[in-house]
Design an enzyme around this catalytic site. Structure first.
Site, PDB file in Angstrom:
ATOM      1  CD  GLU A   9      -2.636  -1.456   0.021  1.00  0.00           C
ATOM      2  OE1 GLU A   9      -2.827  -0.531  -0.757  1.00  0.00           O
ATOM      3  OE2 GLU A   9      -3.048  -2.604  -0.195  1.00  0.00           O
ATOM      4  CG  ASP A  85      -0.957  -4.750  -6.649  1.00  0.00           C
ATOM      5  OD1 ASP A  85      -2.126  -4.343  -6.784  1.00  0.00           O
ATOM      6  OD2 ASP A  85      -0.309  -4.618  -5.607  1.00  0.00           O
TER       7      ASP A  85
END
Length: 254
Positions: A9, A85
């Protein structure tokens, strides 16, 4: 704990913030979500944004690559945490080449036709069929690899050059769990202390409380005014009724 936070993050947010053509970071949190995610980074476009340029897509891919790049840069190893991702980055890179015509090598051509409903009924669960040669497929794969490799290298460079900011944001999240967009921007643009950023949050809370108190006072004032008007109207009605009754009594006596 802070070292683990040098993963997905924080690093996605950092890569996004230090690139041009990226949506502003609005919030970073390490509070787990019910979906199973260990946290999230929120980016919100400042205005209506219906189209994306090639540069914006490349930056988005680099942002997705930030988590994996950070694991290598900060931790010296990689984990399964960046799997989603990697999937999203690959889909974007493939779309650049096969749908958006953003590859100089393969040109402005659509590669792969959409499946019809009959093909889906027959059990196909993928989104497009290959209507091009194996040689073209190999070129597409090569271009995907190039785009993602370049994005990864860019993300890694950004993180390596800004490790101090990376550590600062991670430590702040260890203390506070959440960092809003204003705090994050301040951390990227200058060298604030934890206390200065935390005071920004407290200032917002005070402003919110003051605003709530103001609205509450306005509602109470409106309620008092309404009751006063009702009382006045009631008194006027009672007075009118009394005057009418007195008039009737006067006529009767006369």
């Amino acid at each position: 704990m802070a070292k683990k936070l040098l993963g997905k993050e924080v690093n996605e947010a950092l890569v996004a913030a230090l690139q041009t053509h990226s949506a502003p970071v609005q919030k970073i949190t390490i509070i787990p979500r019910t979906s199973g995610a260990l946290g999230y980074t929120m980016q919100v476009e400042q205005d209506n944004h219906y189209l994306m340029t090639k540069e914006e897509i490349e930056n988005k891919i680099a942002t997705y690559a930030g988590g994996r790049a950070a694991e290598e840069v900060a931790l010296g190893s990689v984990s399964t945490g960046a799997s989603n991702d990697i999937e999203q980055a690959t889909k974007l890179a493939r779309a650049m080449i096969t749908r958006y015509g953003m590859s100089d090598k393969l040109g402005t051509v659509l590669y792969g036709s959409e499946h019809t409903s009959d093909e889906v009924f027959l059990g196909r669960d993928f989104s497009s069929s290959q209507d091009y040669s194996d040689d073209t497929a190999a070129k597409i794969d090569s271009e995907i690899h190039r785009i993602i490799s370049e994005a990864y290298a860019n993300a890694k460079r950004i993180l390596t050059e800004n490790m101090d900011k990376l550590h600062f944001v991670a430590e702040f999240l260890v203390r506070n769990e959440v960092m809003d967009g204003e705090q994050f921007a301040a951390a990227m643009d200058g060298n604030p202390t934890f206390e200065e950023l935390e005071e920004m949050t407290e200032a917002k809370k005070r402003k919110s409380r003051e605003e709530n108190d103001r609205k509450r006072a306005e509602l109470l004032a409106e309620e008092r005014k309404r009751k006063e008007e009702e009382e006045k109207e009631k008194e006027e009605q009672e007075k009118a009724e009394q005057e009418k009754q007195e008039q009737e009594e006067s006529v009767t006596l006369g």
